[in-house]
Design an enzyme around this catalytic site. Structure first.
Site, mmCIF file in Angstrom:
data_model
loop_
_atom_site.group_PDB
_atom_site.id
_atom_site.type_symbol
_atom_site.label_atom_id
_atom_site.label_comp_id
_atom_site.label_asym_id
_atom_site.label_seq_id
_atom_site.Cartn_x
_atom_site.Cartn_y
_atom_site.Cartn_z
ATOM 1 N N SER A 56 0.863 -1.328 0.035
ATOM 2 C CA SER A 56 0.224 -0.098 -0.101
ATOM 3 C C SER A 56 0.827 1.253 -0.001
ATOM 4 O O SER A 56 0.408 2.345 -0.540
ATOM 5 C CB SER A 56 -0.851 -0.002 1.197
ATOM 6 O OG SER A 56 -0.076 0.000 2.560
ATOM 7 N N ARG A 79 -10.259 -2.759 -18.211
ATOM 8 C CA ARG A 79 -10.972 -3.478 -16.856
ATOM 9 C C ARG A 79 -10.243 -3.031 -15.740
ATOM 10 O O ARG A 79 -10.691 -3.835 -14.545
ATOM 11 C CB ARG A 79 -10.876 -4.884 -17.368
ATOM 12 C CG ARG A 79 -11.749 -5.426 -18.394
ATOM 13 C CD ARG A 79 -11.863 -6.908 -18.753
ATOM 14 N NE ARG A 79 -12.308 -7.690 -17.688
ATOM 15 C CZ ARG A 79 -12.258 -8.917 -17.408
ATOM 16 N NH1 ARG A 79 -11.692 -9.314 -18.485
ATOM 17 N NH2 ARG A 79 -12.755 -9.496 -16.382
ATOM 18 N N ASN A 163 -1.293 4.068 -10.032
ATOM 19 C CA ASN A 163 -0.162 4.287 -9.074
ATOM 20 C C ASN A 163 0.608 3.022 -9.048
ATOM 21 O O ASN A 163 0.340 2.168 -9.852
ATOM 22 C CB ASN A 163 -0.734 4.155 -7.544
ATOM 23 C CG ASN A 163 -1.465 3.040 -7.159
ATOM 24 O OD1 ASN A 163 -1.105 1.925 -7.275
ATOM 25 N ND2 ASN A 163 -2.819 3.473 -6.699
ATOM 26 N N ARG A 174 -0.831 -9.112 -16.810
ATOM 27 C CA ARG A 174 -0.976 -8.999 -18.488
ATOM 28 C C ARG A 174 0.421 -9.314 -18.932
ATOM 29 O O ARG A 174 0.584 -9.456 -20.257
ATOM 30 C CB ARG A 174 -1.056 -7.472 -18.650
ATOM 31 C CG ARG A 174 -2.379 -7.053 -18.129
ATOM 32 C CD ARG A 174 -3.678 -7.847 -18.627
ATOM 33 N NE ARG A 174 -4.893 -7.306 -18.068
ATOM 34 C CZ ARG A 174 -6.138 -7.994 -18.396
ATOM 35 N NH1 ARG A 174 -6.309 -9.006 -19.090
ATOM 36 N NH2 ARG A 174 -7.282 -7.491 -18.092
#
Length: 221
Positions: A56, A79, A163, A174
């Protein structure tokens, strides 16, 4: 009709050292260890943070990429809901106009060798789409109506901002072998460029896909 290769451009990304300084400060805020910040502490500290899964903290830095690819690829990219997107609109882009060369532009499917039977079938299909599209426009159809016959291979520009945590997520999904070949063709070079600029954040992903990255030339604008 014009046939081109996919490409990309990094529109915005802070200097690598600046990114690490900011992320170290953000991460050390959690542990109140800001007093330990020194000239050479950011990289090893963030390496340890990422290994623990505390990702985070890398959300505090984003990057913006302009990607030129086919619309089939962008249907998958959008998406990723934590990104911001701005994409070339086929409602407003009239490819019969001089600014577009009075033709459509399509992305070459690299998995079919040029001159092969599948490639020739694809090329004929693209030419047929272009012919019908231009005929519709000549007959008075609006661009947003004529676009109904445009193919998935149509070239499109899309600007993507995310980010660093989300970029890592995108690359994880991907760049793998299960992803569509043309998605990998676009994303592996982008991963390589991100790693070149900020290696600490992308070392593990780069090493995972290093052998595949060399298959694709850096398709930068």
């Amino acid at each position: 009709m014009k046939i081109i290769e996919p490409s990309f451009e990094i529109l915005h990304m802070a200097d690598g050292d600046e990114i690490l300084r900011l992320l170290e400060l953000a991460a050390r805020t959690c542990y109140k260890s800001e007093d330990k910040i020194a000239a050479d502490t950011a990289a090893p500290f963030l390496t340890r943070i990422l290994k623990t899964g505390h990702e985070s903290v890398i959300e505090h830095v984003s990057a913006t990429v302009r990607l030129i690819c086919d619309r089939g690829v962008t249907h998958e990219i959008v998406r990723h809901r934590l990104c911001s997107f701005s994409q070339e609109s086929t409602r407003y882009a009239n490819y019969s106009k001089a600014k577009f060369g009075n033709e459509i532009t399509v992305i070459r499917p690299f998995f079919w060798e040029e001159g092969s039977a599948p490639f020739q079938e694809w090329k004929q299909a693209m030419e047929a789409c272009e012919r019908v599209y231009l005929n519709l426009l000549d007959g008075g159809a609006k661009a947003q109506e004529a676009r109904s016959v445009l193919p998935n291979s149509l070239k499109t520009d899309i600007v993507v901002t995310a980010n660093m945590r989300e970029w890592r997520h995108i690359f994880k999904l991907r760049c793998g072998k299960a992803s569509h070949p043309q998605m990998r063709q676009s994303m592996l070079p982008i991963l390589s460029e991100f790693h070149r600029r900020v290696p600490v954040l992308f070392d593990a992903l780069y090493e995972t896909h290093k052998a595949d990255i060399v298959q694709f030339s850096p398709l930068t604008l």
